[in-house]
Design a protein around this motif. Structure first.
Motif, short mmCIF file in Angstrom:
data_model
loop_
_atom_site.label_atom_id
_atom_site.label_comp_id
_atom_site.label_asym_id
_atom_site.label_seq_id
_atom_site.Cartn_x
_atom_site.Cartn_y
_atom_site.Cartn_z
N ASP A 34 -6.39 -3.05 3.93
CA ASP A 34 -5.26 -3.89 3.53
C ASP A 34 -5.38 -5.30 4.10
O ASP A 34 -4.98 -6.28 3.46
CB ASP A 34 -3.95 -3.24 3.97
N LYS A 67 -9.59 -1.15 -3.95
CA LYS A 67 -9.29 -2.05 -2.85
C LYS A 67 -10.39 -1.90 -1.79
O LYS A 67 -10.89 -0.79 -1.60
CB LYS A 67 -7.95 -1.69 -2.20
N ALA A 90 4.28 -11.43 -0.47
CA ALA A 90 3.70 -10.78 0.70
C ALA A 90 3.07 -9.46 0.29
O ALA A 90 3.38 -8.89 -0.76
CB ALA A 90 4.77 -10.53 1.77
N TYR A 91 2.17 -8.99 1.16
CA TYR A 91 1.54 -7.68 0.97
C TYR A 91 1.73 -6.89 2.26
O TYR A 91 1.60 -7.43 3.36
CB TYR A 91 0.05 -7.84 0.66
N LEU A 131 -2.41 -13.73 0.46
CA LEU A 131 -1.01 -13.43 0.72
C LEU A 131 -0.75 -13.19 2.20
O LEU A 131 -1.59 -12.61 2.90
CB LEU A 131 -0.59 -12.17 -0.05
N THR A 140 0.22 -11.05 5.08
CA THR A 140 0.06 -9.60 5.15
C THR A 140 0.70 -9.05 6.41
O THR A 140 0.48 -9.58 7.51
CB THR A 140 -1.43 -9.22 5.10
N ASP A 171 0.87 -1.17 0.00
CA ASP A 171 0.00 0.00 0.00
C ASP A 171 0.92 1.23 0.00
O ASP A 171 2.12 1.11 0.27
CB ASP A 171 -0.88 -0.05 1.25
N GLY A 190 -5.28 -8.39 1.49
CA GLY A 190 -4.35 -9.49 1.68
C GLY A 190 -5.07 -10.82 1.75
O GLY A 190 -4.62 -11.82 1.18
#
Length: 219
Positions: free
Chosen positions: A168, A141, A160-161, A177, A179, A8, A172
């Protein structure tokens, strides 16, 4: 296939809430509307420009008022994005080290693409492989559609995020993923824990880098 870390932008890499707040207050003032203290904007950001303006304008504001304030904010903030933004401590070094290791790095943000492009040029040139923002006809998002298209365009292995908000957390999860959430953004550690008791939090760039290494080595 190179590993890819998605980020982000606001509250994660860029300390932007004060700038967003000042620009939004200028847009409100231009239209004769009351302004807000900067901390109040922590609860308004993250969901895109329209949601920001809707929350900033007085409750019950008509569509014409919202459109006028949004146009003013878009003009003011896009100009501001042409100036170098304030990165959180250690972020620039972290992004450089990731790229030196062959890791792809990219941002997915709810900012309009023109603002994302301006910040890419002014602040993230040489630090990121891509910055994707809001695009016409594409959902914001936490819908994962745009993020999936970004991952596919870079032909990387998403590892990864990294974000800073409940938006978020949801993205994720949609992407499947691991996160990591930064506590220096618009939400406190307590707020993030309330949104997800199992959230993985990082307080500094150094801590984030250690957590990312786990996911990068796992691939």
């Amino acid at each position: 296939m190179k590993p890819l870390v998605l980020f982000d932008m606001d509250g994660t890499l860029l300390d932007s809430v004060p700038t967003i707040a000042l620009c939004c207050n200028r847009a409100l003032a231009e239209n004769g509307l009351p302004q807000h203290p900067i901390p109040k904007y922590n609860s308004m950001v993250g969901w895109g420009m329209r949601r920001l303006i809707t929350l900033a304008c007085p409750e019950g504001s008509g569509e014409q008022t919202l459109e006028k304030v949004m146009a003013a904010y878009d003009r003011i903030y896009t100009e501001e994005c042409c100036q170098k933004g304030i990165l959180y401590p250690g972020v620039e070094q972290l992004l450089c080290r990731l790229r030196q290791k062959g890791v792809l790095t990219a941002v997915i943000t709810n900012k309009p693409q023109r603002q994302a492009d301006a910040l890419y040029r002014s602040t993230f040139s040489g630090l990121l492989d891509a910055v994707w923002g809001q695009r016409e006809g594409m959902p914001l998002k936490p819908d994962p559609t745009l993020a999936r298209a970004l991952i596919e365009s870079l032909k990387g292995r998403a590892a990864a995020y990294v974000g800073d908000s409940p938006v978020d957390i949801a993205l994720g999860a949609h992407l499947g993923l691991p996160t990591i959430l930064m506590t220096w953004g618009s939400k406190t550690a307590e707020e993030l824990r309330a949104a997800d008791p199992n959230a993985v939090l990082a307080d500094t760039a150094e801590e984030l880098e250690r957590l990312l290494e786990t996911h990068l080595s796992a691939g």
